[in-house]
Design a protein around this motif. Structure first.
Motif, PDB file in Angstrom:
ATOM      1  N   PHE A 234     -21.819  14.627  15.000  1.00 31.56           N
ATOM      2  CA  PHE A 234     -20.967  15.828  15.694  1.00 31.56           C
ATOM      3  C   PHE A 234     -19.917  16.489  14.660  1.00 31.56           C
ATOM      4  N   LYS A 235     -19.869  16.039  13.562  1.00 30.30           N
ATOM      5  CA  LYS A 235     -18.879  16.684  12.769  1.00 30.30           C
ATOM      6  C   LYS A 235     -17.470  16.557  13.213  1.00 30.30           C
ATOM      7  N   ILE A 236     -17.080  15.474  13.918  1.00 24.72           N
ATOM      8  CA  ILE A 236     -15.654  15.254  14.104  1.00 24.72           C
ATOM      9  C   ILE A 236     -15.175  14.294  13.793  1.00 24.72           C
ATOM     10  N   TYR A 237     -13.441  14.265  13.639  1.00 21.15           N
ATOM     11  CA  TYR A 237     -12.876  13.508  13.039  1.00 21.15           C
ATOM     12  C   TYR A 237     -11.863  12.294  13.960  1.00 21.15           C
ATOM     13  N   PHE A 238     -12.087  11.051  13.459  1.00 18.05           N
ATOM     14  CA  PHE A 238     -11.194  10.210  14.324  1.00 18.05           C
ATOM     15  C   PHE A 238     -10.558   9.096  13.411  1.00 18.05           C
ATOM     16  N   LYS A 239      -9.240   8.806  13.412  1.00 21.53           N
ATOM     17  CA  LYS A 239      -8.798   7.938  12.997  1.00 21.53           C
ATOM     18  C   LYS A 239      -7.817   6.803  13.719  1.00 21.53           C
ATOM     19  N   LYS A 240      -7.806   5.541  13.363  1.00 22.17           N
ATOM     20  CA  LYS A 240      -6.968   4.523  14.252  1.00 22.17           C
ATOM     21  C   LYS A 240      -5.598   4.757  13.514  1.00 22.17           C
ATOM     22  N   VAL A 241      -4.477   4.745  14.590  1.00 25.46           N
ATOM     23  CA  VAL A 241      -3.224   4.840  14.213  1.00 25.46           C
ATOM     24  C   VAL A 241      -2.457   3.652  14.691  1.00 25.46           C
ATOM     25  N   PRO A 242      -2.072   2.518  13.610  1.00 25.52           N
ATOM     26  CA  PRO A 242      -1.516   1.586  13.943  1.00 25.52           C
ATOM     27  C   PRO A 242      -0.311   1.395  14.862  1.00 25.52           C
ATOM     28  N   GLY A 243      -0.061   0.862  15.892  1.00 26.16           N
ATOM     29  CA  GLY A 243       1.240   0.656  16.847  1.00 26.16           C
ATOM     30  C   GLY A 243       2.076  -0.450  16.481  1.00 26.16           C
ATOM     31  N   SER A 244       2.900  -0.865  17.215  1.00 31.84           N
ATOM     32  CA  SER A 244       3.906  -1.930  17.153  1.00 31.84           C
ATOM     33  C   SER A 244       3.224  -3.268  17.207  1.00 31.84           C
ATOM     34  N   THR A 245       2.080  -3.154  17.985  1.00 32.45           N
ATOM     35  CA  THR A 245       1.267  -4.693  18.020  1.00 32.45           C
ATOM     36  C   THR A 245       0.022  -4.249  17.631  1.00 32.45           C
ATOM     37  N   PRO A 246      -0.883  -5.316  17.328  1.00 31.20           N
ATOM     38  CA  PRO A 246      -2.325  -5.012  16.864  1.00 31.20           C
ATOM     39  C   PRO A 246      -2.961  -4.410  18.119  1.00 31.20           C
ATOM     40  N   THR A 247      -2.865  -4.556  19.421  1.00 31.12           N
ATOM     41  CA  THR A 247      -3.577  -3.883  20.565  1.00 31.12           C
ATOM     42  C   THR A 247      -2.946  -2.497  21.057  1.00 31.12           C
ATOM     43  N   SER A 248      -1.906  -1.797  20.438  1.00 36.42           N
ATOM     44  CA  SER A 248      -1.107  -0.846  20.999  1.00 36.42           C
ATOM     45  C   SER A 248      -1.429   0.365  20.145  1.00 36.42           C
ATOM     46  N   TYR A 249      -2.542   0.250  19.239  1.00 39.47           N
ATOM     47  CA  TYR A 249      -2.804   1.186  18.452  1.00 39.47           C
ATOM     48  C   TYR A 249      -3.254   2.609  19.346  1.00 39.47           C
ATOM     49  N   THR A 250      -3.018   3.742  18.631  1.00 39.32           N
ATOM     50  CA  THR A 250      -3.709   4.930  19.150  1.00 39.32           C
ATOM     51  C   THR A 250      -4.771   5.628  18.570  1.00 39.32           C
ATOM     52  N   MET A 251      -5.470   6.580  18.803  1.00 37.81           N
ATOM     53  CA  MET A 251      -6.471   7.269  18.214  1.00 37.81           C
ATOM     54  C   MET A 251      -6.168   8.686  17.905  1.00 37.81           C
TER      55      MET A 251
ATOM     56  N   HIS B 201      -8.071  12.209  16.906  1.00 30.88           N
ATOM     57  CA  HIS B 201      -9.545  12.408  16.899  1.00 30.88           C
ATOM     58  C   HIS B 201      -9.576  14.193  17.295  1.00 30.88           C
ATOM     59  N   SER B 202     -10.679  14.659  16.960  1.00 32.22           N
ATOM     60  CA  SER B 202     -10.917  16.020  17.505  1.00 32.22           C
ATOM     61  C   SER B 202     -10.872  16.223  18.774  1.00 32.22           C
TER      62      SER B 202
ATOM     63  N   MET C  49     -10.300  20.124  14.167  1.00 33.20           N
ATOM     64  CA  MET C  49     -11.681  20.313  14.242  1.00 33.20           C
ATOM     65  C   MET C  49     -12.050  21.791  13.802  1.00 33.20           C
ATOM     66  N   SER C  50     -12.548  21.978  12.630  1.00 37.34           N
ATOM     67  CA  SER C  50     -13.273  23.131  12.153  1.00 37.34           C
ATOM     68  C   SER C  50     -14.283  23.919  13.133  1.00 37.34           C
ATOM     69  N   LYS C  51     -14.202  25.090  13.323  1.00 40.74           N
ATOM     70  CA  LYS C  51     -15.318  25.831  14.414  1.00 40.74           C
ATOM     71  C   LYS C  51     -16.537  25.769  13.181  1.00 40.74           C
ATOM     72  N   HIS C  52     -17.963  25.570  13.968  1.00 38.56           N
ATOM     73  CA  HIS C  52     -19.101  25.734  12.949  1.00 38.56           C
ATOM     74  C   HIS C  52     -19.797  26.804  13.356  1.00 38.56           C
ATOM     75  N   SER C  53     -20.582  27.314  12.489  1.00 35.62           N
ATOM     76  CA  SER C  53     -21.251  28.578  12.901  1.00 35.62           C
ATOM     77  C   SER C  53     -22.513  28.554  11.965  1.00 35.62           C
ATOM     78  N   SER C  54     -23.572  29.024  12.406  1.00 38.35           N
ATOM     79  CA  SER C  54     -25.034  29.044  11.147  1.00 38.35           C
ATOM     80  C   SER C  54     -24.981  30.622  10.747  1.00 38.35           C
ATOM     81  N   SER C  55     -25.373  30.498   9.847  1.00 37.14           N
ATOM     82  CA  SER C  55     -25.452  31.670   8.922  1.00 37.14           C
ATOM     83  C   SER C  55     -27.059  31.759   8.393  1.00 37.14           C
ATOM     84  N   GLY C  56     -27.695  33.074   8.448  1.00 36.73           N
ATOM     85  CA  GLY C  56     -28.979  33.048   8.135  1.00 36.73           C
ATOM     86  C   GLY C  56     -28.858  33.116   6.597  1.00 36.73           C
TER      87      GLY C  56
END
Length: 212
Positions: A156-173, A175-176, A1-8
């Protein structure tokens, strides 16, 4: 997750003109010179004031109630993303926020923690309700529908990705894991990186409350 800031975007000429105007105003005030000095608020987290996050947030919470940021006006809101089957990052963040609330004492009543799941397929409302109860009954979980999740993450400029597991329901995520901190008017003000200690977050929240 990169840090966001505003600039004029002001030009050097515009900046100089504003400085001259400020100087003239202060000189005319004489004894009021001190009042013309801009007040600088110091935070320990990354200041992202001006970012436009959560403007159109509309999600159901773990009770099935539709929520928007307007529901939390008057409170400091801390928003972060995760999922209930997360083995370490998410429970650590939840525990940290429970400690933040404890450190705040009475002002902690003006703190609203909001957890947004990145795993709506498995994180049902009853499961989210049970998960929140493990940390603090005042904490709220929001559940995007699967087809809403990408848009919320983009907002929200966040990252997420589904990571497969050994079974269809045992995946992990993946994320930022950082936290966004909103002031009492619903404006995002700070980004707190994962691993920031509770005392640091509590200090920044106290500063925001003191300027509310």
């Amino acid at each position: 997750m990169s840090k966001h800031s505003s600039s004029g975007s002001a030009t050097p000429c515009t900046d100089r003109r504003r400085l001259v105007q400020l100087a003239l105003a202060c000189a005319a005030g004489g004894p009021a010179l001190v009042a013309c000095s801009p007040k600088v608020t110091s935070f320990k987290s990354t200041d992202v004031t001006g970012a436009a996050f959560a403007k159109d947030l509309r999600l159901k919470d773990h009770h099935g109630t539709l929520r928007t940021m307007a529901d939390f006006k008057g409170k400091i809101v801390v928003v972060f993303f995760g999922f209930t089957q997360c083995p370490d990052v998410c429970p650590t963040s939840m525990t940290t926020m429970a400690e933040v609330k404890r450190l705040l004492g009475t002002p902690g009543e003006r703190l609203q923690v909001v957890f947004i799941t990145v795993d709506p397929e498995r994180d049902t409302q009853p499961l989210l309700k049970e998960y929140m109860a493990n940390f603090d009954p005042s904490f709220i979980a929001l559940r995007p529908e699967p087809d809403e999740l990408k848009g919320v993450a983009s907002d929200f400029k966040i990252y997420f990705k589904k990571v497969p597991g050994s079974t269809p329901t045992s995946y992990t995520m993946d994320h930022s894991a950082g936290k966004y901190i909103f002031d009492t008017e619903g404006r995002v003000r700070l980004f707190s990186a994962y691993g920031t200690d509770a005392a640091t977050i509590a200090s920044d929240i106290k500063t925001l409350l003191s300027t509310a």
